[in-house]
Design an enzyme around this catalytic site. Structure first.
Site, short mmCIF file in Angstrom:
data_model
loop_
_atom_site.label_atom_id
_atom_site.label_comp_id
_atom_site.label_asym_id
_atom_site.label_seq_id
_atom_site.Cartn_x
_atom_site.Cartn_y
_atom_site.Cartn_z
N ARG A 69 7.37 33.15 -2.74
CA ARG A 69 7.23 33.05 -1.29
C ARG A 69 7.14 34.46 -0.73
NH1 ARG A 69 11.45 32.18 1.02
NH2 ARG A 69 12.95 31.92 -0.65
N TYR A 197 0.38 29.86 -4.33
CA TYR A 197 1.65 29.70 -5.03
C TYR A 197 2.71 28.91 -4.27
CZ TYR A 197 5.79 30.46 -7.69
OH TYR A 197 6.93 30.23 -8.43
N LYS A 206 9.02 23.80 1.89
CA LYS A 206 9.77 24.67 2.80
C LYS A 206 9.18 24.65 4.21
CE LYS A 206 12.41 26.14 -0.57
NZ LYS A 206 13.83 25.79 -0.64
N HIS A 226 18.87 23.09 3.81
CA HIS A 226 18.52 23.57 2.48
C HIS A 226 19.67 23.20 1.54
CE1 HIS A 226 17.31 27.35 -0.05
NE2 HIS A 226 16.82 26.25 -0.56
N SER A 248 18.95 30.92 -2.93
CA SER A 248 18.20 30.91 -4.19
C SER A 248 19.00 31.68 -5.25
CB SER A 248 16.84 31.58 -3.99
OG SER A 248 16.22 31.04 -2.85
N CYS A 250 21.46 30.62 -7.19
CA CYS A 250 22.88 30.30 -7.33
C CYS A 250 23.11 29.01 -8.12
CB CYS A 250 23.54 30.20 -5.96
SG CYS A 250 23.71 31.78 -5.13
N ASP A 277 17.24 20.25 -3.45
CA ASP A 277 16.85 21.38 -2.60
C ASP A 277 16.95 21.12 -1.09
OD1 ASP A 277 15.90 24.06 -2.51
OD2 ASP A 277 13.90 23.37 -1.99
N ARG A 374 7.82 28.34 -12.76
CA ARG A 374 8.32 27.05 -12.25
C ARG A 374 7.87 25.86 -13.07
NH1 ARG A 374 11.81 27.36 -7.62
NH2 ARG A 374 11.76 29.57 -7.17
O1 O2Y Z 1 8.94 30.96 -4.86
C1 O2Y Z 1 8.57 29.89 -4.34
O2 O2Y Z 1 7.48 29.76 -3.80
C2 O2Y Z 1 9.40 28.75 -4.38
S1 O2Y Z 1 10.92 29.03 -3.67
C3 O2Y Z 1 11.86 27.61 -3.94
C4 O2Y Z 1 11.34 26.58 -4.68
C5 O2Y Z 1 12.09 25.45 -4.89
C6 O2Y Z 1 13.33 25.37 -4.33
N1 O2Y Z 1 13.83 26.38 -3.60
C7 O2Y Z 1 13.14 27.51 -3.42
C8 O2Y Z 1 13.83 28.57 -2.60
O3 O2Y Z 1 13.40 29.71 -2.51
O4 O2Y Z 1 14.86 28.24 -2.00
MN MN Z 2 15.39 26.17 -2.17
#
Ligand code: O2Y
Ligand code: MN
Length: 592
Positions: A69, A197, A206, A226, A248, A250, A277, A374
């Site tokens: 992200r 991505y 999200k 979350h 994230s 944890c 999540d 992932r």
């Molecule tokens: O890096 C990403 O695009 C995914 S981030 C993510 C994916 C699944 C669950 N939680 C998260 C997060 O960053 O909290």
């Molecule tokens: Mn998450």
């Protein structure tokens, strides 16, 4: 596919801007999945994996500059800047539409635009929200197929309503300088361009389920959080549901899929996974908070996942799974760091030939899988999935757990005094960065309720919304903080973690359920168990370690509180007075 005028008009407008060669309306069928996979295999957008060892599975690599992200390119576009708050990047809606529109312009020439009608939450549930994602990526369609309920049934559910989230995604040039992830909460719209991505492009996750949904939740009187959702079944067969927020890295997915340690399993304890999540929660007539997991899949971090750390996740990903940015082996299976039996050779996540132990120019081993690689897997395949995980009415939540990664400061577990104090405990949540994250190792990041990157509005208003929800609850969940990551003076973890965390959950359940009798002592931060309040049968943690785990240091808290005040001040007059009252109350109880 539809007679919905609003939907047809919006698709036409987006197509006029992006200029795709074709438009395909997705129906969600198996035939469609197989057809799209075949097309993606032909262009190498996807690689088919060994169908004997990993039936229904596929492999994907993203662009090298597109592996996580991108928070700095993620914006909330509201008319007023203060409505987005200090927790978000802000752009005006006009500027957002103009900037992203220029990148979208003609970007789908020579490509197909797919129309994905999707529902977050079971179709027809009072909790659910409908969205339609337009995308030029087959990878996105196939991921959305796992992560959401999608296709014809959703289109039927929309009928001729104009009430759906308009989610437009385009890969454009996959150029980080032409990438924007924009949310227009006032228009119920998301525009994501220039990325291929995960969280940037699976717009139901999200973007809709947290950023847009949190905004809708405030407006409509519910919570989008979350949080994982899990059920703990005791030997009598009673199931208590817990929702937990962790930043994230944890171990949220591991906790949601926890396997009880042998002595507790023998006593009859079981854990049921409802979600790993996101939780959407509403106050019902019984005065309790009920939760659904709006997703139908897991988009989990691969590295570190193995048959010891998370057997349920490993069992889940053996079929119908998409693997992104992991190692591809010569026999067309997958591998990542932390998994047993590394292959003798293979290709790394960038497509380069790779062998375990290969050393890079910096003298360090070259990882085969990207640290943020992932798996996207159907939740229905998880051995611990709760039988009622898609109950349209949700599950009743008895406890919230907030947690972070703290080497010191936070004890293993503590219970807040009441709802308002619990909201404060969530508001001061913080986590220390690990080596796998950007930023300085060990640096503390305040991340209230693990929502800092995901709250679609000013978090001062968010805390007020939590306080207001509390006023409607006659039977509120109790609120706890946990810390599995406390270390000794040599940096060694004091608590074994993983399945043993159930011992802490059992104390929580025993505290918050009628008839529960678990003991605790009152401290300035809340109620903390004594060592013998925890069921430690069959587990040997030295008494000295237990003392450290269950104690608090006045000096550490004094130091930590120094950073709470400036953090709270960033929210200015949007920060509810009740949060400052709690801050001052804590100081007073410590005698600062
Ligand atoms: O890096 C990403 O695009 C995914 S981030 C993510 C994916 C699944 C669950 N939680 C998260 C997060 O960053 O909290
Ligand atoms: Mn998450």
């Amino acid at each position: 596919m539809t007679n919905n005028t609003a939907l047809k008009k919006w698709v036409k407008e987006c197509a006029e801007m992006c200029q795709p060669d074709n438009i395909v309306w997705c129906d969600g069928s198996l035939e469609e999945k197989e057809r799209l996979e075949k097309q993606a295999f032909a262009t190498s957008e996807l690689i088919q994996l060994n169908q004997e060892k990993l039936p229904g599975c596929a492999y994907h690599r993203t662009a090298k500059n597109d592996v996580a992200r991108t928070e700095h390119l993620t914006y909330i576009c509201t008319s007023k800047k203060e409505d987005a708050g200090p927790n978000n990047n802000w752009m005006s809606p006009d500027e957002g539409y103009a900037k992203a529109g220029a990148i979208f312009k003609s970007s789908m020439k020579g490509r197909t635009m797919y129309v994905i009608p999707f529902s977050m939450g079971p179709v027809g549930s009072p909790f659910s929200k409908i969205g339609v994602e337009l995308t030029d990526s087959i990878y996105v369609v196939l991921n959305m197929r796992i992560m959401t309920s999608m296709g014809k049934k959703v289109l039927d559910a929309i009928g001729d309503s104009g009430e759906f989230t308009r989610a437009l995604h385009g890969k454009a040039e996959l150029d980080v300088n032409k990438r924007l992830i924009l949310h227009f909460p006032e228009d119920n719209t998301i525009w994501s361009v220039g990325s291929g991505y995960g969280g940037n492009v699976l717009l139901g996750k999200k973007c809709l389920s947290l950023r847009i949904a949190s905004y809708l939740g405030k407006k409509e009187g519910w919570l989008a959080e979350h949080m994982l959702i899990m059920g703990v079944e005791d030997p009598k067969g009673n199931i208590t549901y817990i929702a937990g927020a962790f930043p994230s890295a944890c171990g949220k997915t591991n906790l949601a899929m926890l396997i009880p340690p042998e002595p507790l399993k023998k006593k009859g304890y079981k854990v049921w996974t409802v979600g790993d999540d996101i939780a959407w929660m509403r106050v019902k007539k019984d005065g309790r908070l009920w939760a659904v997991n709006p997703e139908t899949g897991f988009f989990g971090v691969a590295p570190g996942t193995n048959w010891r750390t998370n057997p349920n996740a490993m069992a889940t990903v053996q079929k119908n799974t998409i693997f992104t940015n992991v190692v591809l082996t010569p026999e067309k299976t997958v591998w990542w760091e932390g998994m047993d039996n590394p292959p003798a050779e293979g290709w790394d996540w960038t497509g380069q030939p790779w062998k375990p132990g290969m050393i890079g120019p910096d003298g360090k081993p070259i990882p085969g899988a990207n640290p943020n690689s992932r798996f996207t897997a159907p939740a229905s395949q998880c051995p611990s999935i709760a039988p009622n995980w898609q109950d349209p009415e949700g599950v009743p939540i008895s406890a919230f757990i907030f947690g972070g990664r703290r080497a010191h400061v936070a004890p293993l577990v503590y219970e807040s005094f009441n709802w308002q104090h619990g909201v404060f405990v969530g508001a001061i949540m913080a986590s220390e960065r690990t080596a796998a994250q950007y930023g300085k190792l060990g640096e503390v990041r305040r991340d209230p309720m693990a929502m800092l990157p995901f709250c679609g509005y000013n978090m001062g208003d968010y805390f007020r919304h939590w306080l207001n929800i509390g006023k409607k609850l006659t039977n509120p969940p109790r609120i706890y903080n946990v810390n599995w990551f406390k270390t000794d003076d040599n940096g060694k973890f004091l608590w074994p973690g993983f399945g043993e965390n159930l011992r802490v959950l059992n104390w929580i359940i025993d505290r918050c359920c009628p008839g529960g009798a678990a003991g605790a002592r009152e401290t300035p931060i809340g109620y903390i168990p004594e060592a013998d309040d925890l069921d430690m049968s069959g587990l040997n943690v030295p008494a000295e370690a237990m003392d450290k785990l269950l104690s608090i240091s006045k000096e550490d808290w004094a130091e930590d509180m120094k950073s709470i005040e400036p953090f709270f001040k960033t929210f200015g007059d949007r920060m509810p007075k009740a949060m400052w009252d709690e801050y001052n109350g804590l100081k007073k109880r410590f005698g600062f």
